[in-house]
Design a protein around this motif. Structure first.
Motif, short mmCIF file in Angstrom:
data_model
loop_
_atom_site.label_atom_id
_atom_site.label_comp_id
_atom_site.label_asym_id
_atom_site.label_seq_id
_atom_site.Cartn_x
_atom_site.Cartn_y
_atom_site.Cartn_z
N ASN A 26 56.06 38.72 55.46
CA ASN A 26 55.97 37.96 54.21
C ASN A 26 55.86 38.93 53.04
OD1 ASN A 26 55.94 35.16 55.12
ND2 ASN A 26 54.03 35.72 56.15
N ALA A 27 56.28 38.48 51.87
CA ALA A 27 56.19 39.32 50.67
C ALA A 27 54.73 39.54 50.30
CB ALA A 27 56.94 38.66 49.52
N LEU A 28 54.47 40.69 49.70
CA LEU A 28 53.15 41.04 49.18
C LEU A 28 53.30 41.23 47.67
CD1 LEU A 28 50.20 41.84 50.12
CD2 LEU A 28 50.98 44.21 49.93
N VAL A 29 52.54 40.46 46.89
CA VAL A 29 52.66 40.48 45.43
C VAL A 29 51.33 40.93 44.83
CG1 VAL A 29 53.18 39.11 43.38
CG2 VAL A 29 54.35 38.60 45.53
N LEU A 30 51.39 41.92 43.96
CA LEU A 30 50.18 42.52 43.38
C LEU A 30 49.99 42.08 41.93
CD1 LEU A 30 50.70 46.22 44.60
CD2 LEU A 30 49.63 44.31 45.84
N MET A 31 48.76 41.74 41.57
CA MET A 31 48.40 41.45 40.18
C MET A 31 47.06 42.10 39.86
SD MET A 31 47.63 37.85 38.18
CE MET A 31 45.99 37.69 38.91
N THR A 32 46.99 42.88 38.77
CA THR A 32 45.74 43.54 38.38
C THR A 32 45.62 43.61 36.86
OG1 THR A 32 46.55 45.82 38.16
CG2 THR A 32 46.07 45.05 40.40
N TYR A 67 39.37 42.70 32.27
CA TYR A 67 38.33 41.75 32.69
C TYR A 67 38.66 40.29 32.38
CZ TYR A 67 36.22 46.31 31.80
OH TYR A 67 35.98 47.66 31.72
N ASP A 68 39.90 39.96 32.00
CA ASP A 68 40.25 38.59 31.59
C ASP A 68 40.59 37.76 32.83
OD1 ASP A 68 41.16 36.25 30.44
OD2 ASP A 68 42.21 37.27 28.81
N ILE A 69 39.55 37.24 33.47
CA ILE A 69 39.72 36.47 34.71
C ILE A 69 40.54 35.21 34.46
CG2 ILE A 69 38.48 35.19 36.50
CD1 ILE A 69 36.13 37.17 36.04
N ASN A 91 45.04 40.12 44.26
CA ASN A 91 44.66 39.89 42.87
C ASN A 91 43.39 40.65 42.54
OD1 ASN A 91 46.63 37.47 42.68
ND2 ASN A 91 45.34 37.03 44.45
N VAL A 92 43.46 41.51 41.53
CA VAL A 92 42.30 42.33 41.19
C VAL A 92 42.05 42.27 39.68
CG1 VAL A 92 41.11 44.49 41.60
CG2 VAL A 92 43.07 43.90 43.02
N VAL A 93 41.26 41.30 39.27
CA VAL A 93 40.63 41.29 37.95
C VAL A 93 39.16 41.08 38.28
CG1 VAL A 93 40.55 40.26 35.65
CG2 VAL A 93 42.70 40.23 36.95
N PHE A 114 45.98 33.99 48.93
CA PHE A 114 45.48 34.66 47.74
C PHE A 114 44.26 35.48 48.11
CE2 PHE A 114 48.00 31.11 46.55
CZ PHE A 114 48.71 31.54 45.43
N VAL A 115 44.39 36.79 47.94
CA VAL A 115 43.35 37.75 48.33
C VAL A 115 42.70 38.28 47.07
CG1 VAL A 115 42.89 39.88 49.58
CG2 VAL A 115 44.82 38.44 50.28
N GLY A 116 41.37 38.33 47.04
CA GLY A 116 40.71 38.90 45.87
C GLY A 116 39.27 38.47 45.77
N PRO A 117 38.65 38.79 44.63
CA PRO A 117 37.26 38.40 44.41
C PRO A 117 37.15 36.91 44.10
CG PRO A 117 38.13 39.44 42.44
CD PRO A 117 39.20 39.55 43.49
N ASP A 118 36.13 36.27 44.60
CA ASP A 118 35.90 34.85 44.33
C ASP A 118 35.08 34.74 43.04
OD1 ASP A 118 35.83 32.11 44.58
OD2 ASP A 118 34.16 32.10 45.99
N ASN A 119 35.76 34.95 41.91
CA ASN A 119 35.08 34.99 40.61
C ASN A 119 35.70 34.07 39.58
OD1 ASN A 119 37.48 36.27 40.04
ND2 ASN A 119 36.56 38.24 39.45
#
Length: 305
Positions: A26-32, A67-69, A91-93, A114-119
């Motif tokens: 599967n595709a891996l898509v990055l956002m930071t 830091y703009d969640i 996802n890394v913000v 969706f992988v990332g912080p639960d914030n």
């Protein structure tokens, strides 16, 4: 001649096998919010390729303001459903990196991850697409080897690593870690679009930053309840924390060419939500409009054509 033909058949078989393997991933898509002026994004890509050199890794954006969640949440909402089911978004913000906030993988009802912080990053995805299951990442087994003493780069050490393993099939979703209650996803509170009589209220979730168009969260179906046709005048008021900043009366048009250059218009953007622009101009800049959960909008039908 026979050897040549055999070699050709062998090569074709290898290519077909390689293609089949590629489609298994599967595709891996990055956002930071990292930007690309240093090596942070490259390090994340390196971790992903270290898991599987055949992965397809793409970028949603790395230009989320620091830091703009909320904006990160909106960019996921804007783009995720145009990617195939099974796509894994990393996802890394994460202004709370290293604190007690949870690291999770959210699976939507359709089957995107969706992988990332639960914030709050998954506020709009959870709301629109539904949460099929939420799992907390077990860092004892799902963390880049040798990174245990690194506390401030979970994007590399945890999220890119876990995302790549999921996308490549090295682990299943069930191997991510323990199940969390689906309703526990952290959500940012905001004004949903609502109609109160002849007024529709909502927010300005984001700006079309390249052109200065102002997007709202008012969907086409709700806007149509005002019975506004093409060329009809629309009154739009913009408020920041309850204080009126600007007001404009402009025609509703399908295209920017529906008005003369330099004139304002109301239209439906690419997500079929109400937006305001100046033809070949910058509405947000001219009227000093910002975006976010504390930027409110009120839309009414104005008299006249």
């Amino acid at each position: 001649m026979k050897l040549t033909k055999l070699f050709s058949v062998f090569c074709a078989g290898v290519l077909l096998a390689s293609s089949a393997c590629a489609f298994d991933r599967n595709a891996l898509v990055l956002m930071t919010d990292f930007g690309t002026s240093d090596g942070a994004v490259s390090a994340m890509r390196g971790v992903a390729y270290g898991v599987d050199r055949g992965l397809y890794v793409s970028d949603l954006t790395h230009d989320i303001p620091d830091y703009d969640i909320w904006l990160g949440a909106y960019r996921l909402y804007q783009t995720a459903n145009y990617w195939p089911v099974g796509t894994v978004f990393v996802n890394v913000v994460d202004p709370g990196v290293g604190t007690s906030r949870k690291s999770v993988v959210l699976k939507t009802a359709a089957g995107r991850y969706f992988v990332g912080p639960d914030n709050g990053l998954f506020t709009l995805i959870a709301e629109r697409d539904g949460v099929a299951e939420l799992r907390e990442i077990d860092e004892k087994v799902n963390r880049l080897a040798g990174s245990a003493e690194s506390y401030t780069f979970h994007g590399r050490d945890v999220y890119a690593y876990v995302g790549a393993r999921l996308a490549s099939g090295a682990i299943t979703f069930e191997q991510v870690g323990p199940v969390l209650p689906s309703a526990s996803v952290v959500r940012i509170p905001y004004q949903k679009a609502v109609r109160e009589g002849g007024v529709i209220k909502g927010i300005v979730p984001v700006l079309d930053v390249k052109y200065g168009n102002v997007w709202t969260n008012i969907p086409k179906a709700l806007f149509e309840e005002l019975q506004i046709g093409v060329h009809d005048k629309v009154r739009v008021r913009f408020l920041h924390k309850g204080r009126k900043v600007a007001e404009v009366v402009a025609p509703f048009e399908h295209t920017f060419g529906g008005v003369a250059k330099g004139k304002p218009l109301v239209y439906l953007n690419s997500l079929l939500e109400v937006a305001v622009a100046i033809s070949q101009g910058n509405f947000a800049g001219q009227y000093k409009i910002g975006s976010g959960v504390d930027w409110e909008v009120e839309v009414t039908k104005a008299a006249g054509k």
